[in-house]
Design a protein around this motif. Structure first.
Motif, PDB file in Angstrom:
ATOM      1  N   PHE A   1      37.962 -23.468  18.405  1.00  0.00           N
ATOM      2  CA  PHE A   1      37.752 -24.861  18.796  1.00  0.00           C
ATOM      3  C   PHE A   1      37.427 -25.015  20.279  1.00  0.00           C
ATOM      4  CE2 PHE A   1      39.259 -29.076  20.114  1.00  0.00           C
ATOM      5  CZ  PHE A   1      38.609 -29.889  19.196  1.00  0.00           C
ATOM      6  N   HIS A   2      37.988 -24.161  21.135  1.00  0.00           N
ATOM      7  CA  HIS A   2      37.870 -24.356  22.581  1.00  0.00           C
ATOM      8  C   HIS A   2      36.782 -23.505  23.240  1.00  0.00           C
ATOM      9  CE1 HIS A   2      41.190 -27.129  22.993  1.00  0.00           C
ATOM     10  NE2 HIS A   2      41.926 -26.359  22.214  1.00  0.00           N
ATOM     11  N   HIS A   3      35.968 -22.803  22.454  1.00  0.00           N
ATOM     12  CA  HIS A   3      34.828 -22.105  23.048  1.00  0.00           C
ATOM     13  C   HIS A   3      33.919 -23.125  23.740  1.00  0.00           C
ATOM     14  CE1 HIS A   3      36.167 -18.665  20.799  1.00  0.00           C
ATOM     15  NE2 HIS A   3      35.129 -17.930  21.190  1.00  0.00           N
ATOM     16  N   SER A   4      33.368 -22.730  24.884  1.00  0.00           N
ATOM     17  CA  SER A   4      32.579 -23.681  25.655  1.00  0.00           C
ATOM     18  C   SER A   4      31.625 -22.931  26.583  1.00  0.00           C
ATOM     19  CB  SER A   4      33.511 -24.596  26.464  1.00  0.00           C
ATOM     20  OG  SER A   4      32.778 -25.607  27.115  1.00  0.00           O
ATOM     21  N   VAL A   5      30.973 -23.675  27.470  1.00  0.00           N
ATOM     22  CA  VAL A   5      30.050 -23.080  28.441  1.00  0.00           C
ATOM     23  C   VAL A   5      30.223 -23.750  29.796  1.00  0.00           C
ATOM     24  CG1 VAL A   5      28.303 -22.429  26.731  1.00  0.00           C
ATOM     25  CG2 VAL A   5      28.176 -24.678  27.826  1.00  0.00           C
ATOM     26  N   ASN A   6      29.867 -23.020  30.843  1.00  0.00           N
ATOM     27  CA  ASN A   6      29.683 -23.610  32.164  1.00  0.00           C
ATOM     28  C   ASN A   6      28.196 -23.889  32.339  1.00  0.00           C
ATOM     29  OD1 ASN A   6      32.361 -23.639  32.999  1.00  0.00           O
ATOM     30  ND2 ASN A   6      32.252 -21.586  33.894  1.00  0.00           N
TER      31      ASN A   6
ATOM     32  N   ASP B   1      42.724 -22.496  26.892  1.00  0.00           N
ATOM     33  CA  ASP B   1      43.378 -22.461  25.588  1.00  0.00           C
ATOM     34  C   ASP B   1      44.624 -23.338  25.606  1.00  0.00           C
ATOM     35  OD1 ASP B   1      42.216 -20.842  23.480  1.00  0.00           O
ATOM     36  OD2 ASP B   1      42.435 -19.131  24.832  1.00  0.00           O
ATOM     37  N   LYS B   2      45.058 -23.754  24.443  1.00  0.00           N
ATOM     38  CA  LYS B   2      46.335 -24.454  24.341  1.00  0.00           C
ATOM     39  C   LYS B   2      47.476 -23.455  24.550  1.00  0.00           C
ATOM     40  CE  LYS B   2      45.043 -28.321  21.366  1.00  0.00           C
ATOM     41  NZ  LYS B   2      45.329 -29.040  20.098  1.00  0.00           N
TER      42      LYS B   2
END
Length: 219
Positions: free
Chosen positions: A96-101, A171-172
């Protein structure tokens, strides 16, 4: 100087990432060669990538006389365009928390067609020199026939905003003890050494403005 916040340019989701400073927004524009332009044609939505050039608060694009994008923009006399630079991929323990800069810019502007040869040449010069600085001085200029077959549009930037993400993976707390690799994969665009075409290979030296451009881009 900053763009004044309004209903159209105010960043709502991820507001902490919002930037309205003109110099920072223009620096992101100047670092990219391609923008994505949204338009409506025959009641259907389209997004088209295109090269561009910027001079102060003006953006220049070009197309053929029958180009549907340029004709659609002239019909509405306004435009929204976007650029984005991917700086890093952020991998987390949870899917769920994968992302990008990234650094992205949204531009809103008015559109007009340049009709005089002088203005069209200035617009095309801006586009070419945005691609490679000073390139206009090292190539043949458009002739009358080429100018006649080309539409050059001038976009006046009315307002804009940017979003900049530059944070580590998040991450949580409940996931921090999970045994999955988490981290950042930096992303960098590389400009390789110029390759001469078959007609220039043995008789034309690669000019310094091109070598300097590649060196500067790879810093």
């Amino acid at each position: 100087m900053k763009f004044e916040k309004s209903k159209i340019n105010t960043v709502k989701r991820g507001a902490k990432k919002a930037v309205y400073d003109k110099s920072e927004i223009y620096s992101i524009l100047d670092e990219t060669e391609i923008c994505n332009i949204a338009f409506i044609y025959n009641n259907k939505p389209f997004v088209q990538p295109i090269n561009f050039g910027r001079l102060d608060d003006k953006i220049y694009i070009h197309g053929s006389l029958k180009n549907r994008m340029t004709n659609a923009l002239l019909e509405t006399e306004e435009v929204c365009l976007n650029v984005m630079i991917l700086d890093a991929m952020k991998l987390t323990r949870s899917a769920f928390h994968h992302s990008v800069n990234y650094r992205s810019v949204m531009i809103f502007g008015s559109v007009k067609e340049l009709t005089s040869d002088k203005d069209k040449l200035q617009g095309l010069k801006t586009i070419i020199n945005h691609f490679v600085p000073n390139r206009w001085e090292y190539c043949r200029k458009p002739n009358k026939k080429e100018l006649k077959a080309t539409k050059v549009l001038e976009i006046t930037i009315k307002t804009a905003s940017a979003k900049i993400a530059d944070t580590p993976p998040a991450d949580k707390k409940d996931d921090l003890n999970l045994d999955f690799w988490t981290g950042t994969i930096p992303v960098k665009k590389v400009y390789d050494f110029p390759i001469s075409d078959e007609f220039a290979k043995n008789k034309t030296k690669i000019p310094n403005h091109i070598l300097d451009f590649v060196k500067e881009k790879n810093k």
